[in-house]
Design an enzyme around this catalytic site. Structure first.
Site, PDB file in Angstrom:
ATOM      1  N   GLU A  35       5.270   1.396   7.762  1.00 47.31           N
ATOM      2  CA  GLU A  35       6.655   1.465   7.335  1.00 47.31           C
ATOM      3  C   GLU A  35       6.801   2.769   6.541  1.00 47.31           C
ATOM      4  O   GLU A  35       6.008   3.031   5.635  1.00 47.31           O
ATOM      5  CB  GLU A  35       6.999   0.266   6.441  1.00 47.31           C
ATOM      6  CG  GLU A  35       8.456   0.309   6.074  1.00 47.31           C
ATOM      7  CD  GLU A  35       8.908  -0.825   5.156  1.00 47.31           C
ATOM      8  OE1 GLU A  35       8.113  -1.737   4.870  1.00 47.31           O
ATOM      9  OE2 GLU A  35      10.070  -0.756   4.736  1.00 47.31           O
ATOM     10  N   ARG A 261      -8.120  -6.809   4.878  1.00 43.84           N
ATOM     11  CA  ARG A 261      -7.711  -5.510   4.377  1.00 43.84           C
ATOM     12  C   ARG A 261      -8.791  -4.927   3.477  1.00 43.84           C
ATOM     13  O   ARG A 261      -9.660  -5.639   2.975  1.00 43.84           O
ATOM     14  CB  ARG A 261      -6.378  -5.578   3.659  1.00 43.84           C
ATOM     15  CG  ARG A 261      -6.312  -6.549   2.504  1.00 43.84           C
ATOM     16  CD  ARG A 261      -4.890  -6.707   1.994  1.00 43.84           C
ATOM     17  NE  ARG A 261      -4.421  -5.496   1.357  1.00 43.84           N
ATOM     18  CZ  ARG A 261      -3.276  -4.878   1.671  1.00 43.84           C
ATOM     19  NH1 ARG A 261      -2.492  -5.365   2.591  1.00 43.84           N
ATOM     20  NH2 ARG A 261      -2.906  -3.791   1.039  1.00 43.84           N
ATOM     21  N   LYS A 271       1.329   0.523  -1.733  1.00 43.70           N
ATOM     22  CA  LYS A 271       2.269   1.639  -1.783  1.00 43.70           C
ATOM     23  C   LYS A 271       3.233   1.488  -2.947  1.00 43.70           C
ATOM     24  O   LYS A 271       3.612   2.458  -3.589  1.00 43.70           O
ATOM     25  CB  LYS A 271       3.065   1.708  -0.468  1.00 43.70           C
ATOM     26  CG  LYS A 271       2.382   2.511   0.604  1.00 43.70           C
ATOM     27  CD  LYS A 271       3.259   2.635   1.829  1.00 43.70           C
ATOM     28  CE  LYS A 271       3.258   1.362   2.628  1.00 43.70           C
ATOM     29  NZ  LYS A 271       3.890   1.494   3.957  1.00 43.70           N
TER      30      LYS A 271
HETATM   31  P1  ATP Z   1       1.219  -1.694   1.174  1.00 42.70           P
HETATM   32  O1  ATP Z   1       0.813  -3.097   0.854  1.00 42.70           O
HETATM   33  O2  ATP Z   1       0.394  -0.659   0.530  1.00 42.70           O
HETATM   34  O3  ATP Z   1       2.681  -1.430   1.038  1.00 42.70           O
HETATM   35  P2  ATP Z   1       1.691  -2.219   3.893  1.00 42.70           P
HETATM   36  O4  ATP Z   1       0.809  -3.153   4.609  1.00 42.70           O
HETATM   37  O5  ATP Z   1       3.008  -2.728   3.478  1.00 42.70           O
HETATM   38  O6  ATP Z   1       0.882  -1.556   2.719  1.00 42.70           O
HETATM   39  P3  ATP Z   1       2.437  -0.733   6.195  1.00 42.70           P
HETATM   40  O7  ATP Z   1       3.065   0.594   6.260  1.00 42.70           O
HETATM   41  O8  ATP Z   1       3.222  -1.905   6.615  1.00 42.70           O
HETATM   42  O9  ATP Z   1       1.940  -0.901   4.698  1.00 42.70           O
HETATM   43  O10 ATP Z   1       1.007  -0.716   6.897  1.00 42.70           O
HETATM   44  C1  ATP Z   1       0.715  -0.164   8.145  1.00 42.70           C
HETATM   45  C2  ATP Z   1      -0.566  -0.780   8.630  1.00 42.70           C
HETATM   46  O11 ATP Z   1      -1.634  -0.546   7.718  1.00 42.70           O
HETATM   47  C3  ATP Z   1      -0.429  -2.285   8.771  1.00 42.70           C
HETATM   48  O12 ATP Z   1      -0.959  -2.662  10.015  1.00 42.70           O
HETATM   49  C4  ATP Z   1      -1.243  -2.821   7.628  1.00 42.70           C
HETATM   50  O13 ATP Z   1      -1.782  -4.057   7.925  1.00 42.70           O
HETATM   51  C5  ATP Z   1      -2.312  -1.741   7.434  1.00 42.70           C
HETATM   52  N1  ATP Z   1      -2.830  -1.745   6.074  1.00 42.70           N
HETATM   53  C6  ATP Z   1      -2.123  -1.615   4.929  1.00 42.70           C
HETATM   54  N2  ATP Z   1      -2.923  -1.732   3.850  1.00 42.70           N
HETATM   55  C7  ATP Z   1      -4.177  -1.924   4.319  1.00 42.70           C
HETATM   56  C8  ATP Z   1      -5.460  -2.127   3.701  1.00 42.70           C
HETATM   57  N3  ATP Z   1      -5.609  -2.132   2.365  1.00 42.70           N
HETATM   58  N4  ATP Z   1      -6.538  -2.305   4.505  1.00 42.70           N
HETATM   59  C9  ATP Z   1      -6.403  -2.270   5.836  1.00 42.70           C
HETATM   60  N5  ATP Z   1      -5.236  -2.090   6.474  1.00 42.70           N
HETATM   61  C10 ATP Z   1      -4.122  -1.923   5.737  1.00 42.70           C
HETATM   62 MG    MG Z   2       3.978  -3.783   5.261  1.00 44.74          MG
END
Ligand code: ATP
Ligand code: MG
Length: 559
Positions: A35, A261, A271
């Site tokens: 995102e 994760r 983020k």
């Molecule tokens: P955050 O929690 O930091 O906002 P998010 O999951 O909301 O991260 P996205 O932009 O939706 O961020 O993530 C893109 C991809 O990265 C998704 O498939 C998500 O599952 C993966 N991802 C995010 N954080 C991690 C992590 N700590 N370890 C592995 N994969 C991750």
């Molecule tokens: Mg997300």
């Protein structure tokens, strides 16, 4: 040399290999779906390496798709940064960049399709009421009084929602599934919300935006994704993901696979929290070298190869593996730089040394390998003359027993040069040491002095030829392993006040040629990288990437 490649199990890779060997899968298609509401961090690097790595390994494709259903938090600047990060890591997405918003027309048509099939309805309950009606883990939900509207009424209301006739929060579109389901995600989840927001891709076309759940699987299906890999928090959403694929006339049926994760100690991987550090001015920006963002690590001096290696080392499992030790990450970068970074001498805390038996006009130049094991690297020219800089830490007026560096009356070897002896300590009026007077034993170039053992070797720089450098000594941003562990406390309470210490050092002449992002081992000190934004030929700036001590390798040896 530390070139071992240890890789940990990756259950998704194993599973796909089996599918391909058994003929169950042919060409695989994965996607990385960020995102665009912030910069990518080390956790995303794990997901990128996994998704792009699988495509690479099995001759498939990996798409880069922005999951852009929440215009209020998204920005073009984030889109640009994410593209740059993925490319920098060494991956290339198949085809053009994609956006979930490319599919808004199709998703809208599918919403109408569900309404016509009696599987979706417009609800007038307020957000609070919806929450209340939804029930809890132990208590079934209740149906909304608007649940049984006719298809025609629903279609009309949805269209008017789209046209902007209603205020935000006034109505939503929900799937009609099961208000008593033990899985709360199936209790009539929201498909569309009203948002009178400008969207970075679609402008002012839409007044309603689809939910993540209604968007993600269908976007996967439109793109022909075969394996939709995501983190474990989406496990409970899988039945919903499949429900949409089963109800709608989608072109393909992707499969969702979840993995654990990445969590790293001393590091935030959210983020939202990283944005707080940026917005509060605690760091200089998203790519501050202390940030665990991909662009921050890049600026700090991490290499793409080291991040990919780290992601290989941590493996991919379904077990929430707890905290990964940041020593593993620093091990990965250190072993890459050990093999690939040229050496240089740089004094971070300069103390003047005058060599009293060296003539003022005397000058020698040593030709020294750029790297002890890499003949392909250019030779360095190191000038030696009467006045030098050494590091203050390499001198002690009253040394303890095992101090093998310089002290009054003691000898030490200047790296690549002679053995010198400290004859006199010069102090200023405040009693601070200002300079050392030393003498050279000219019989010691490249050989040990006759009959004496000199254990210590120190680095140094010619005062006449040394180049001034600004050196930024970075350390962990947080003092505790899990700064955000306590949900009720403020993680900002755990900030490390010394996460950045800037010093003025003096480097050997070869450093004057450093281009931005060039990396070096400063001998005996650590690994450093010329700052990609601030370093200029007339004002060199080096960031400390990592120190020399490899605690992770040590732990592995101990077992
Ligand atoms: P955050 O929690 O930091 O906002 P998010 O999951 O909301 O991260 P996205 O932009 O939706 O961020 O993530 C893109 C991809 O990265 C998704 O498939 C998500 O599952 C993966 N991802 C995010 N954080 C991690 C992590 N700590 N370890 C592995 N994969 C991750
Ligand atoms: Mg997300």
């Amino acid at each position: 040399m530390t070139t071992e490649t240890s890789s940990a199990p990756n259950f998704i890779r194993n599973q796909i290999r089996e599918e391909i060997e058994s003929g169950q899968s042919q060409k695989i298609v994965t996607r990385f779906p960020p995102e665009p509401n912030g910069f990518l961090h080390i956790g995303h690097a794990k997901s990128i390496c996994l998704n792009f790595g699988l495509a690479e390994q099995f001759g498939g494709d990996c798409h880069l798709r922005f999951d852009d259903t929440n215009p209020a938090k998204e920005e073009q600047a984030y889109i640009d940064a994410i593209k740059e990060d993925v490319s920098w890591l060494g991956f290339q997405w198949a085809g053009d960049i994609r956006f979930a918003s490319d599919y808004f027309d199709q998703l809208y048509a599918w919403a109408q399709y569900l309404i016509q099939a009696g599987k979706a309805y417009v609800d007038d309950l307020s957000p609070d009421e919806i929450r209340e009606y939804r029930g809890t883990l132990t208590e079934a939900g209740r149906p909304s009084p608007y649940r049984d509207r006719s298809a025609d009424e629903n279609l009309d209301l949805l269209e008017r929602m789209r046209q902007g006739e209603f205020a935000e929060g006034e109505k939503v579109l929900r799937a009609k599934i099961d208000m008593a389901s033990p899985n709360i995600n199936l209790r009539d989840p929201i498909l569309y919300r009203i948002r009178h927001a400008h969207h970075h891709q679609t402008g002012d076309k839409w007044k309603i935006y689809p939910s993540y759940d209604f968007t993600h699987g269908q976007s996967d299906a439109i793109e022909g994704i075969t394996h939709s890999v995501c983190t474990l928090e989406f496990e409970d959403h899988r039945p919903l993901y499949e429900w949409f694929l089963n109800q709608l006339p989608v072109p393909t049926k992707p499969r969702q696979i979840e993995f654990a994760r990445l969590n790293l100690n001393y590091t935030l991987t959210s983020k939202r929290k990283l944005k707080l550090l940026v917005d509060n001015g605690i760091v200089e920006g998203w790519d501050d070298p202390r940030m665990p963002t991909i662009s921050g690590m890049r600026r700090r001096g991490y290499t793409p190869a080291s991040l990919r290696k780290f992601c290989e080392m941590i493996g991919v499992t379904r077990a929430d593996g707890g905290l990964v030790d940041i020593a593993m990450l620093t091990h990965a970068i250190r072993s890459d730089l050990e093999d690939n970074a040229p050496r240089a001498m740089c004094v971070l805390n300069p103390l003047k040394v005058v060599l009293t038996n060296v003539d003022e006009h005397h000058e020698e130049v040593y030709e020294v390998p750029g790297h002890p094991a890499r003949e392909d690297m250019p030779v360095r020219k190191i000038p030696f003359n009467r006045e030098l800089w050494i590091d203050r830490d390499d001198f002690m007026e009253e040394p303890p027993k095992k101090f093998f560096r310089l002290a009054p009356g003691k000898e030490v070897r200047l790296r690549n040069s002679y053995v010198i002896r400290c004859d006199e300590v010069i102090k200023n009026a405040e009693g601070e040491i200002e300079e050392l007077r030393c003498s050279v034993d000219f019989d010691t170039l490249g050989k040990n002095p006759e009959g004496r053992k000199v254990k210590g070797v120190i680095h140094w720089v010619s005062a006449r030829h040394g180049v001034p450098v600004e050196v930024r000594l970075y350390d962990n941003l947080f003092l505790v392993e899990q700064p955000d562990k306590d949900k009720d406390a403020d993680f900002l309470d755990h900030l490390n006040p010394e996460s950045l210490v800037t010093v003025k050092g003096i480097g050997e002449p070869s450093l004057a040629n450093a281009d931005n992002e060039d990396r070096y081992q400063f001998e005996r000190v650590g690994y450093f990288c010329a700052d990609r934004h601030d370093s200029r030929p007339d004002h060199l700036v080096f960031n400390r990437t990592v120190g020399l001590k490899d605690t992770w390798a040590k732990m592995q040896k101990k077992g």
